[in-house]
Design a protein around this motif. Structure first.
Motif, short mmCIF file in Angstrom:
data_model
loop_
_atom_site.label_atom_id
_atom_site.label_comp_id
_atom_site.label_asym_id
_atom_site.label_seq_id
_atom_site.Cartn_x
_atom_site.Cartn_y
_atom_site.Cartn_z
N ILE A 65 117.98 74.47 19.40
CA ILE A 65 118.12 74.63 20.85
C ILE A 65 119.60 74.77 21.18
CG2 ILE A 65 117.72 73.58 23.11
CD1 ILE A 65 115.52 71.88 21.79
N THR A 66 119.94 75.84 21.88
CA THR A 66 121.32 76.03 22.33
C THR A 66 121.32 76.55 23.76
OG1 THR A 66 123.50 76.85 21.70
CG2 THR A 66 121.66 78.41 21.52
N GLY A 67 122.49 76.54 24.35
CA GLY A 67 122.64 76.98 25.73
C GLY A 67 123.88 76.35 26.33
N SER A 68 124.35 76.90 27.42
CA SER A 68 125.53 76.35 28.08
C SER A 68 125.22 75.02 28.74
CB SER A 68 126.06 77.34 29.12
OG SER A 68 126.48 78.54 28.51
N PHE A 69 124.00 74.82 29.17
CA PHE A 69 123.56 73.54 29.73
C PHE A 69 122.06 73.42 29.54
CE2 PHE A 69 125.41 76.56 32.71
CZ PHE A 69 124.28 77.15 33.27
N GLY A 70 121.57 72.19 29.64
CA GLY A 70 120.14 71.94 29.46
C GLY A 70 119.70 71.67 28.04
N LYS A 71 120.65 71.72 27.08
CA LYS A 71 120.28 71.54 25.67
C LYS A 71 119.69 70.16 25.40
CE LYS A 71 124.45 72.26 24.07
NZ LYS A 71 125.19 72.64 25.29
N THR A 72 120.42 69.14 25.82
CA THR A 72 120.00 67.78 25.49
C THR A 72 118.68 67.43 26.15
OG1 THR A 72 122.32 67.14 25.27
CG2 THR A 72 120.71 65.36 25.47
N SER A 73 118.55 67.75 27.44
CA SER A 73 117.29 67.46 28.14
C SER A 73 116.13 68.20 27.50
CB SER A 73 117.41 67.85 29.62
OG SER A 73 118.39 67.06 30.26
N THR A 74 116.34 69.47 27.17
CA THR A 74 115.29 70.27 26.55
C THR A 74 114.90 69.70 25.18
OG1 THR A 74 116.04 72.26 27.69
CG2 THR A 74 114.66 72.58 25.75
N LYS A 75 115.89 69.23 24.43
CA LYS A 75 115.62 68.63 23.12
C LYS A 75 114.67 67.44 23.25
CE LYS A 75 118.84 65.99 21.60
NZ LYS A 75 120.15 65.59 21.07
N PHE A 76 114.97 66.54 24.18
CA PHE A 76 114.12 65.36 24.35
C PHE A 76 112.75 65.73 24.91
CE2 PHE A 76 118.30 63.11 24.37
CZ PHE A 76 118.06 62.32 23.26
N ILE A 77 112.70 66.74 25.76
CA ILE A 77 111.41 67.21 26.29
C ILE A 77 110.55 67.79 25.17
CG2 ILE A 77 110.36 69.02 27.73
CD1 ILE A 77 112.73 68.53 29.71
N VAL A 78 111.14 68.64 24.34
CA VAL A 78 110.41 69.23 23.20
C VAL A 78 109.87 68.13 22.29
CG1 VAL A 78 110.69 70.59 21.08
CG2 VAL A 78 111.64 71.44 23.23
N ALA A 79 110.73 67.17 21.97
CA ALA A 79 110.31 66.08 21.08
C ALA A 79 109.18 65.27 21.69
CB ALA A 79 111.50 65.18 20.77
N THR A 80 109.26 65.00 22.99
CA THR A 80 108.20 64.23 23.66
C THR A 80 106.87 64.97 23.65
OG1 THR A 80 109.85 63.19 25.10
CG2 THR A 80 107.55 63.07 25.81
N ILE A 81 106.92 66.27 23.89
CA ILE A 81 105.69 67.07 23.90
C ILE A 81 105.05 67.13 22.51
CG2 ILE A 81 104.85 69.46 24.13
CD1 ILE A 81 106.72 69.74 26.54
N LEU A 82 105.87 67.18 21.47
CA LEU A 82 105.34 67.37 20.11
C LEU A 82 105.00 66.08 19.38
CD1 LEU A 82 107.74 70.18 18.78
CD2 LEU A 82 105.50 70.44 19.87
N GLU A 83 105.63 64.96 19.76
CA GLU A 83 105.58 63.78 18.89
C GLU A 83 104.21 63.14 18.76
OE1 GLU A 83 108.51 61.22 20.52
OE2 GLU A 83 107.37 60.74 22.33
N LYS A 84 103.29 63.39 19.70
CA LYS A 84 101.97 62.78 19.58
C LYS A 84 101.14 63.47 18.50
CE LYS A 84 98.14 60.95 22.24
NZ LYS A 84 97.54 60.74 23.57
N LYS A 85 101.33 64.78 18.34
CA LYS A 85 100.55 65.53 17.36
C LYS A 85 101.28 65.68 16.02
CE LYS A 85 97.64 69.60 16.88
NZ LYS A 85 97.03 70.75 17.58
N PHE A 86 102.60 65.72 16.07
CA PHE A 86 103.40 65.91 14.85
C PHE A 86 104.39 64.77 14.69
CE2 PHE A 86 102.47 70.11 16.69
CZ PHE A 86 101.81 70.73 15.64
#
Length: 550
Positions: A206-227
């Motif tokens: 995940i890269t970008g000028s802004f929003g990287k860190t929030s997006t990282k935690f959002i992605v992890a939260t969405i995936l962590e129950k199944k993976f």
């Protein structure tokens, strides 16, 4: 007479050791600043050229006074040699060195961390200091006969070493740099090999000028129950930070690795992509951040696109299509891609509609191009966070999650500290903490959030935005205009730095009596207490790192 000589010698040694202590104390401060600058001499020199903390007034005054008294002492000692003259100089030296030293530790946002690298650098700095002191002592003992009375020359030499510690830390860093390059390369290659060996692992970059860190935690939260999912912590987004996580924490049990990728220079994302080997790449945004090193938006676009170029042939690229610069990169991409946004739904694979934003969070529909739709709610504040959630939804869909599974996980997403999270103390005052690394789009988003609150006065506390290069002054002036449209009171931290914001407020026609300029956050807190009441909203927008000041 021998007694006096012995006393003189003991006193001289003690004062000399005091000199060594103050040199190391000042050196530790510059070690901290160099650590904040990523151990990069070039960035540290830029900081030196712009910061008044390198040679503060107390240090300049002390060195000037001691230069004068040293010259006077040497002149008088030609004609007059007695203990009173020597002791008088020693007292003056101790008084002014004590005056110049910041003995009390300052409150900092990010403490100096004595990592192995920091310890090696500090040892290197001490080595440079000792070599200089050794040379001075050698010359002194070889050329001076009456050493007792001319000992102040040694102290003055220590004073100069003390004064020039920022240059010595640069020299110390140059000495250890070849060692650090070798060590970093070892850990990088070890992490790279480990990633390659984990055949059942899917890496997401995940890269970008802004929003990287929030997006990282959002992605992890969405995936962590199944993976079984591992993500880089906090703002770990450099080669060494990610290598550390891979080497220490990643193992064959994990199915997903989510890596935030930061950059300050062209080639940085390429290096991280070659380390992580992502199969899914997300570009969240492109805007005016780190322009001091990138110089222009074209270089930022080129660097962020290194992630997409590094994806394998069967990789998937995910783009925020509403961002005009990201859109240009998406349009030239021929790998499999998913486009998300809130705008032109005909071109998007995923988009949000029927958005309802309040001070409590957001509700919205998530739609895909096949006509599927589901209603979602989140505790995250602001429209910009819907973009970050859509990026997470895109990853979830690529990895086979249903809309229902994704919706349930969205409800579990927690705000990231210092990124528009609400703090509600027992006083009834609403505090919104958006203190992490403000930028023009993020600052506007924060103002949009507090505009949603229907009750109470709106108060902003800000030192403005940094690292915007030539755009910094204009961006802060525009920020002042935007503040004027939303906030009832403005507390500016740092008169000189926030002057463009002040001008923007004045051009907007803002009430001068409602603007307060303070020197630091402690003064800001005192001012808040004078004007705030229950149900008022206080927005802390940006908190400058420790290497920034007036």
């Amino acid at each position: 007479m021998p007694f006096y000589w012995e006393v003189n010698e003991m006193v001289s040694i003690l004062v000399f050791l005091v000199g060594v202590i103050v040199i190391l104390k000042r050196g530790k401060f510059f070690l901290h600043m160099l650590q904040i600058e990523g151990y990069k001499n070039k960035q540290f020199i830029k900081w030196m050229n712009s910061s008044s903390r390198v040679y503060p007034r107390k240090v300049r005054v002390s060195v000037s006074v001691l230069t004068f008294f040293t010259a006077v002492y040497i002149f008088l000692s030609i004609f007059l040699k007695n203990n009173y003259l020597l002791y008088g100089y020693l007292v003056i030296w101790i008084i002014f060195m004590d005056y110049s030293v910041q003995w009390k530790e300052e409150e900092v946002k990010k403490e100096l961390v004595f990592t192995k690298r920091a310890m090696r650098l500090y040892v290197s700095l001490i080595f440079v200091d000792l070599i200089e002191i050794g040379i001075i002592l050698a010359v002194f003992f070889m050329t001076v006969n009456n050493r007792q009375y001319y000992f102040p020359i040694i102290l003055f030499a220590e004073t100069l070493i003390y004064y020039f510690q920022p240059l010595n830390i640069i020299l110390g860093n140059m000495i250890v740099e070849p060692i650090e390059i070798k060590i970093n390369r070892h850990f990088y290659l070890k992490a790279q090999a480990k990633i390659k060996s984990l055949k059942n692992l899917t890496s997401i970059g995940i890269t970008g000028s802004f929003g990287k860190t929030s997006t990282k935690f959002i992605v992890a939260t969405i995936l962590e129950k199944k993976f079984k999912t591992l993500n880089t912590p906090e703002s770990y987004n450099t080669a060494m930070g990610i290598s550390k996580v891979i080497n220490n924490d990643l193992n064959e049990d994990y199915e997903i690795f989510v890596a935030e990728m930061g950059a300050r220079n062209i080639g940085d994302i390429k290096e991280l992509t070659e380390l992580v080997h992502p199969k899914i790449g997300i570009i969240t945004s492109i805007g005016e951040t780190h322009l001091e090193t990138f110089l222009n938006l074209e270089n930022i676009m080129k660097t962020k696109y290194e992630l997409i170029e590094g994806l394998p042939a069967d990789g998937v690229a995910i783009f925020n299509y509403d961002n005009e610069y990201v859109r240009k990169l998406a349009d030239k991409t021929f790998k499999e891609k998913l486009l998300y946004g809130l705008g032109d739904s005909e071109k998007l694979d995923l988009y949000a509609t029927d958005i309802e934003i309040s001070e409590l969070g957001s509700s919205f529909n998530i739609n895909d191009k096949d006509g599927n739709k589901i209603r979602c709610t989140t505790k995250l504040l602001g429209k910009h966070n819907i973009y970050n959630i859509l990026a997470g939804v895109a990853v979830g869909r690529v990895l086979g999650l249903s809309f229902e599974e994704i919706r349930d996980r969205i409800e579990e997403i927690q705000p990231v500290p210092h990124r528009l999270n609400i703090i509600t103390p027992s006083t009834g005052i609403i505090i919104i903490d958006d203190a992490f690394n403000s930028n023009p789009i993020g600052a506007k988003a924060a103002l949009d959030v507090i505009s949603q609150f229907k009750e109470g006065k709106k108060i902003i506390v800000t030192p403005g935005m940094v690292e915007l290069g030539e755009r910094e002054e204009a961006a802060n002036k525009e920020f002042g205009t935007q503040i004027g449209k939303v906030c009832d009171y403005v507390i500016l931290v740092g008169e000189k730095r926030t002057e463009p914001i002040y001008r923007g407020l004045m051009e907007f026609g803002y009430t001068k009596e409602n603007i307060f300029v303070v020197n630091d956050l402690n003064e800001a807190t005192d001012q808040i207490q004078k004007i705030v009441k229950p149900k008022d909203i206080v927005l802390f927008e940006n908190d400058l790192p420790d290497n920034y000041n007036e």
